[in-house]
Structure formats: C-alpha cells, structure tokens
Design an enzyme around this catalytic site. Structure first.
Site, PDB file in Angstrom:
ATOM      1  N   GLU A 363       0.842  -1.220   0.000  1.00 28.94           N
ATOM      2  CA  GLU A 363       0.000   0.000   0.000  1.00 28.94           C
ATOM      3  C   GLU A 363       0.870   1.261   0.000  1.00 28.94           C
ATOM      4  OE1 GLU A 363      -3.754  -0.073   1.797  1.00 28.94           O
ATOM      5  OE2 GLU A 363      -3.917  -2.254   1.693  1.00 28.94           O
TER       6      GLU A 363
HETATM    7  N1  CAA Z   1      -6.294  11.735  -3.999  1.00 27.27           N
HETATM    8  C1  CAA Z   1      -6.754  12.224  -5.161  1.00 27.27           C
HETATM    9  N2  CAA Z   1      -5.978  12.466  -6.246  1.00 27.27           N
HETATM   10  C2  CAA Z   1      -4.667  12.183  -6.123  1.00 27.27           C
HETATM   11  C3  CAA Z   1      -4.118  11.683  -4.939  1.00 27.27           C
HETATM   12  C4  CAA Z   1      -4.985  11.457  -3.851  1.00 27.27           C
HETATM   13  N3  CAA Z   1      -4.554  10.947  -2.692  1.00 27.27           N
HETATM   14  N4  CAA Z   1      -2.798  11.505  -5.129  1.00 27.27           N
HETATM   15  C5  CAA Z   1      -2.525  11.890  -6.375  1.00 27.27           C
HETATM   16  N5  CAA Z   1      -3.670  12.308  -6.984  1.00 27.27           N
HETATM   17  C6  CAA Z   1      -3.833  12.829  -8.328  1.00 27.27           C
HETATM   18  C7  CAA Z   1      -2.973  14.069  -8.578  1.00 27.27           C
HETATM   19  O1  CAA Z   1      -3.626  15.248  -8.150  1.00 27.27           O
HETATM   20  C8  CAA Z   1      -2.804  14.028 -10.087  1.00 27.27           C
HETATM   21  O2  CAA Z   1      -3.978  14.489 -10.717  1.00 27.27           O
HETATM   22  P1  CAA Z   1      -3.982  15.850 -11.607  1.00 27.27           P
HETATM   23  O3  CAA Z   1      -2.886  15.686 -12.634  1.00 27.27           O
HETATM   24  O4  CAA Z   1      -5.355  15.896 -12.175  1.00 27.27           O
HETATM   25  O5  CAA Z   1      -3.691  16.955 -10.639  1.00 27.27           O
HETATM   26  C9  CAA Z   1      -2.753  12.529 -10.374  1.00 27.27           C
HETATM   27  O6  CAA Z   1      -3.381  11.866  -9.276  1.00 27.27           O
HETATM   28  C10 CAA Z   1      -1.340  12.013 -10.556  1.00 27.27           C
HETATM   29  O7  CAA Z   1      -0.646  12.309  -9.341  1.00 27.27           O
HETATM   30  P2  CAA Z   1       0.916  12.503  -9.289  1.00 27.27           P
HETATM   31  O8  CAA Z   1       1.356  13.448 -10.372  1.00 27.27           O
HETATM   32  O9  CAA Z   1       1.245  12.861  -7.886  1.00 27.27           O
HETATM   33  O10 CAA Z   1       1.429  11.052  -9.673  1.00 27.27           O
HETATM   34  P3  CAA Z   1       2.832  10.371  -9.524  1.00 27.27           P
HETATM   35  O11 CAA Z   1       3.095   9.597 -10.760  1.00 27.27           O
HETATM   36  O12 CAA Z   1       3.862  11.373  -9.094  1.00 27.27           O
HETATM   37  O13 CAA Z   1       2.579   9.284  -8.371  1.00 27.27           O
HETATM   38  C11 CAA Z   1       2.417   8.468  -6.126  1.00 27.27           C
HETATM   39  C12 CAA Z   1       2.142   9.613  -7.105  1.00 27.27           C
HETATM   40  C13 CAA Z   1       1.963   8.996  -4.783  1.00 27.27           C
HETATM   41  C14 CAA Z   1       3.897   8.147  -6.087  1.00 27.27           C
HETATM   42  C15 CAA Z   1       1.596   7.214  -6.548  1.00 27.27           C
HETATM   43  O14 CAA Z   1       2.050   6.680  -7.770  1.00 27.27           O
HETATM   44  C16 CAA Z   1       1.588   6.132  -5.487  1.00 27.27           C
HETATM   45  O15 CAA Z   1       0.867   6.238  -4.507  1.00 27.27           O
HETATM   46  N6  CAA Z   1       2.376   5.061  -5.705  1.00 27.27           N
HETATM   47  C17 CAA Z   1       2.337   3.904  -4.810  1.00 27.27           C
HETATM   48  C18 CAA Z   1       1.295   2.936  -5.241  1.00 27.27           C
HETATM   49  C19 CAA Z   1       0.853   2.035  -4.126  1.00 27.27           C
HETATM   50  O16 CAA Z   1       0.579   2.463  -3.022  1.00 27.27           O
HETATM   51  N7  CAA Z   1       0.730   0.765  -4.451  1.00 27.27           N
HETATM   52  C20 CAA Z   1       0.233  -0.194  -3.486  1.00 27.27           C
HETATM   53  C21 CAA Z   1      -0.400  -1.321  -4.199  1.00 27.27           C
HETATM   54  S1  CAA Z   1      -1.932  -1.805  -3.528  1.00 27.27           S
HETATM   55  C22 CAA Z   1      -1.568  -2.915  -2.310  1.00 27.27           C
HETATM   56  O17 CAA Z   1      -0.468  -3.026  -1.844  1.00 27.27           O
HETATM   57  C23 CAA Z   1      -2.750  -3.632  -1.816  1.00 27.27           C
HETATM   58  C24 CAA Z   1      -2.513  -4.927  -1.172  1.00 27.27           C
HETATM   59  O18 CAA Z   1      -2.736  -5.957  -1.766  1.00 27.27           O
HETATM   60  C25 CAA Z   1      -2.151  -4.973   0.258  1.00 27.27           C
END
Ligand code: CAA
Length: 380
Positions: A363
């Site tokens: 996550e």
């Molecule tokens: N809420 C709403 N919108 C969001 C947001 C949030 N929390 N976070 C980002 N966004 C939006 C941004 O505003 C942007 O939109 P706009 O262009 O319209 O403004 C869009 O999403 C893209 O955001 P970023 O430019 O910030 O994207 P990024 O490529 O830099 O990535 C990141 C951001 C936070 C690194 C994201 O890629 C991330 O969270 N990565 C980790 C993924 C993850 O947690 N994976 C876990 C897998 S699930 C799992 O593990 C489940 C399980 O089985 C236990």
C-alpha cells in the site's frame, strides 16, 4: 481534546481482542507454516462484522467509524497479521472503493456481499513494471462500445486466489497518461481471467498472494467505477484509507510483540532476577512502549481525520510510515529480549518480526509515503 475511547469503542476493541485470542491464536503457527487460512475463520470474521466495518448497514455493513476500524485491526494484528490484511484490503480498498465511488447497482450487486464477508475482494493495481510508479500501468482496457477488453498481468495481489470480486486498474488511453486509467469490477470465473500460483512469502504467510493474468477478458461497461479516466484517482483516494488500515496493522504487530516481550521479561530469570530488572532490558521496554504510543497517536489521528471528514492523505501516510518503522524495529527488539527462544516459532515473536516487514512495503513503500508527505508539506 479527549484521548479516552468511548464505551462503544472499548466494547468493539474487547470483542476483537477476544476473537483474536480465542479463534485466531490456536493454529496461527500452523497456518503460517502451511500458508493457509481456513474459510470458516473468514466467515466468523464476517459474522462479527469485521469484513464491512465502516460500510453503511443498508449495504450489509457494520456502520462503525474509522476509530473502530483501527481498534479492530490492531487487536487482530497482535495475533495474526495474515487475518488482518484480509480484513484491511476487503474493508478499506474494496468495500470503501465501491461505497464511495460505485453506482447504486454496483453496491447492490457486489458491496452487499463483500460487506458481510459472504464474498471477499481484492485490489489489483501493482504490476511487474508498475509498483511504486503506479501511473505506468501496462494492463490495458480497450473500450469496445458496450464492454471493455482487459489484457495484462497484476502482481502481489492480496486475497488473489480466494476473492470473488477484483477491482482492477488498467490503462484505456495511454496518450492521456494517468487521466486515461480506469478501474473495473472483475468477477472470478470471467473468461480469460486466470489466477497464477500462490507466492511463497517471508511473512503474512497465511494470506494468499497471487499473480493474476487477464487475456481478452470482456468486462461489461457497467462494471467501470466512476467516470471514464477516474481510475488513477480512484486508486489514490482508496489507498489513502488503506494506509490507515496498514498503519493499524503495523501498530498491532508492534504492540503484540511488545506485550509478549514484557510478559517474557517478567518470567525469565538471569543473574538471579527476572530479566526486566536488568536495565539493559528495562530500557528496551521503555523505548518500545514510548514508540508504540507515539505510533498509536498517529494512527488514531489519521482515523479521526477520516471520521471528521478532513483530508487524510498526509495523516494516513505519516501514520503508515511511522507505525511500520516502529513495527520493524520493535519486533526485532522483542526477539532480542526473548534471546534464543525468540528464534523459535512457538514464542510467536519471530513470526511478528517477519510479518512486520511487509508493512513498510505494501500500500505504498515507506519511500512513497515520504513522497506524499513531502509534497503535502511543501504545498502547505
Ligand atoms: N487523492 C486524489 N488524487 C490524487 C491523490 C490522492 N490521494 N494523489 C494523487 N492524486 C492525483 C494528482 O492530483 C494528479 O492528478 P492531476 O494531474 O489531475 O492533478 C494525479 O493523481 C497524478 O498524481 P501525481 O502526479 O502525484 O502522480 P505520480 O506519478 O507522481 O505518483 C504516487 C504519485 C503517490 C507516487 C503514486 O504513484 C503512489 O501512490 N504510488 C504507490 C502505489 C501504491 O501504493 N501501491 C500499493 C499497491 S496496492 C496494495 O499493496 C494492496 C494490497 O494488496 C495490500
């Protein structure tokens, strides 16, 4: 400001504690060893309302708040983090995602069964080439008019083998980047949807983790969640709540290990006295207790933010970052306090130490939490 739990919260915590001790503790070592988790235990968690903790009762949920959710997660995780990850994924990634962003038809068809534990769900975002970099989705969902066709591979999917409902994130229009990503409800048994072998893991071995294959899977249009292109934001919003669940899991792993270490240190004697009377051990206990309390404050604050309707992107990231660090460090200390016995399965702390590691990875890794926090800090 009131740091006390309500009577209702205390009752919920005690019910979860009682269930964990009477139902989860027997067999936890064997389940870890054999990498299994019986369906009847999932059913019992469903009967207690643990599979749809925050879901509105009109959809079969328990209608509790996020504070209750973290209390339940902590108690289950003290004993069996494999059980608690099933609970966390089903609650905060699958049920929340459907309740917050699904259509009424989707809620009636899927959420009502997921919230009661009659069915279980999985959240499918990660891919071989898209873990932390979640916008780089290679799985495609091509719009064919009345349906989509999904092709691709998903990795490390919790509940991957045992789920009935899979929320799948896929790229519909690569030109649009993250705005071309969609989220879909895929059912087990849909043609072309195959479940790969179970992963052999370091920790949370009772939970089943699989690779999933999608080969020309036809998914009806009504199974898309939200507007066209909402999939990435759906994943991010859902994961913010998921991180509260994993933070609470980490807190539970740490506090479970601490409780075992404290008890052991009051029983085990060396140099003529119980080892807790030696400052070397007493100071470890002091550090453990302090850090676990600090983690608890962050976890509760994130849950409180969610209950208040505040934005919880940063507080959930901080809670997960810190609680997972405490879980990793303090489970190592718990093993150390147990000495040679800590290295042996029947004392439970070695399992908790193995289980702790994943809380710094899934996550969103700790590094990803720092991206979220630092961006929030700089944005102000
Ligand atoms: N809420 C709403 N919108 C969001 C947001 C949030 N929390 N976070 C980002 N966004 C939006 C941004 O505003 C942007 O939109 P706009 O262009 O319209 O403004 C869009 O999403 C893209 O955001 P970023 O430019 O910030 O994207 P990024 O490529 O830099 O990535 C990141 C951001 C936070 C690194 C994201 O890629 C991330 O969270 N990565 C980790 C993924 C993850 O947690 N994976 C876990 C897998 S699930 C799992 O593990 C489940 C399980 O089985 C236990």
């Amino acid at each position: 400001m009131d740091f006390n739990l309500t009577e209702e919260h205390l009752m919920i915590r005690d019910a979860a504690r009682d269930f964990a001790r009477t139902e989860l503790l027997p067999g936890v070592i064997e389940r870890d060893d054999k990498q299994q988790f019986p369906q009847e235990l999932v059913k019992k968690m469903g009967d207690l309302g643990f599979m749809g903790i925050m879901v509105d009762p009109k959809y079969g949920g328990s209608g509790m708040d996020a504070i209750s959710y973290v209390l339940i997660m902590e108690e289950l995780s003290k004993i069996d983090a494999s059980a608690s990850v099933m609970v966390s994924v089903n609650n905060s990634l699958v049920c929340y995602g459907l309740e917050a962003f699904g259509t009424e038809e989707q809620k009636q068809k899927y959420l009502t069964k997921l919230a009661t534990g009659e069915q279980i769900g999985a959240f499918c975002l990660s891919e071989p080439e898209a873990g932390s970099d979640a916008t780089s989705q290679r799985t495609t969902a091509i719009d064919m008019g009345d349906h989509y066709v999904i092709n691709g591979t998903k990795n490390w999917i919790t509940n991957g083998g045992r789920s009935d409902v899979y929320l799948v994130i896929a790229q519909t229009d690569r030109e649009k980047g993250h705005r071309g990503i969609n989220a879909f409800i895929v059912e087990k048994g849909m043609e072309g949807f195959d479940i790969g072998p179970k992963e052999d893991k370091l920790g949370i071995r009772g939970s089943d983790t699989h690779t999933l294959q999608f080969n020309d899977v036809k998914v009806p249009k009504e199974n898309r969640i939200g507007e066209d292109g909402f999939g990435f934001k759906f994943a991010m919003k859902t994961l913010s709540g998921g991180r509260i669940g994993i933070a609470a899991q980490a807190l539970g792993i740490a506090s479970g290990a601490y409780e075992l270490a404290l008890k052991y240190s009051k029983e085990r004697k060396a140099f003529g006295t119980e080892i807790c009377n030696h400052q070397a051990i007493a100071f470890k206990l002091a550090d453990m207790y302090t850090e676990i309390e600090a983690a608890r404050m962050l976890v509760m604050k994130a849950a409180w933010d969610k209950d208040q309707g505040n934005n919880y992107d940063m507080s959930s990231a901080m809670a997960k970052l810190y609680a997972s660090k405490v879980a990793m460090e303090q489970t190592v200390e718990a093993v150390q306090i147990h000495g040679g016995n800590g290295f042996v399965k029947e004392y439970h702390v070695e399992r908790l130490m193995r289980d702790a590691k994943i809380t710094q990875i899934y996550e969103g890794t700790s590094e990803i939490q720092k991206i979220v926090i630092s961006r929030g800090v700089i944005k102000g």
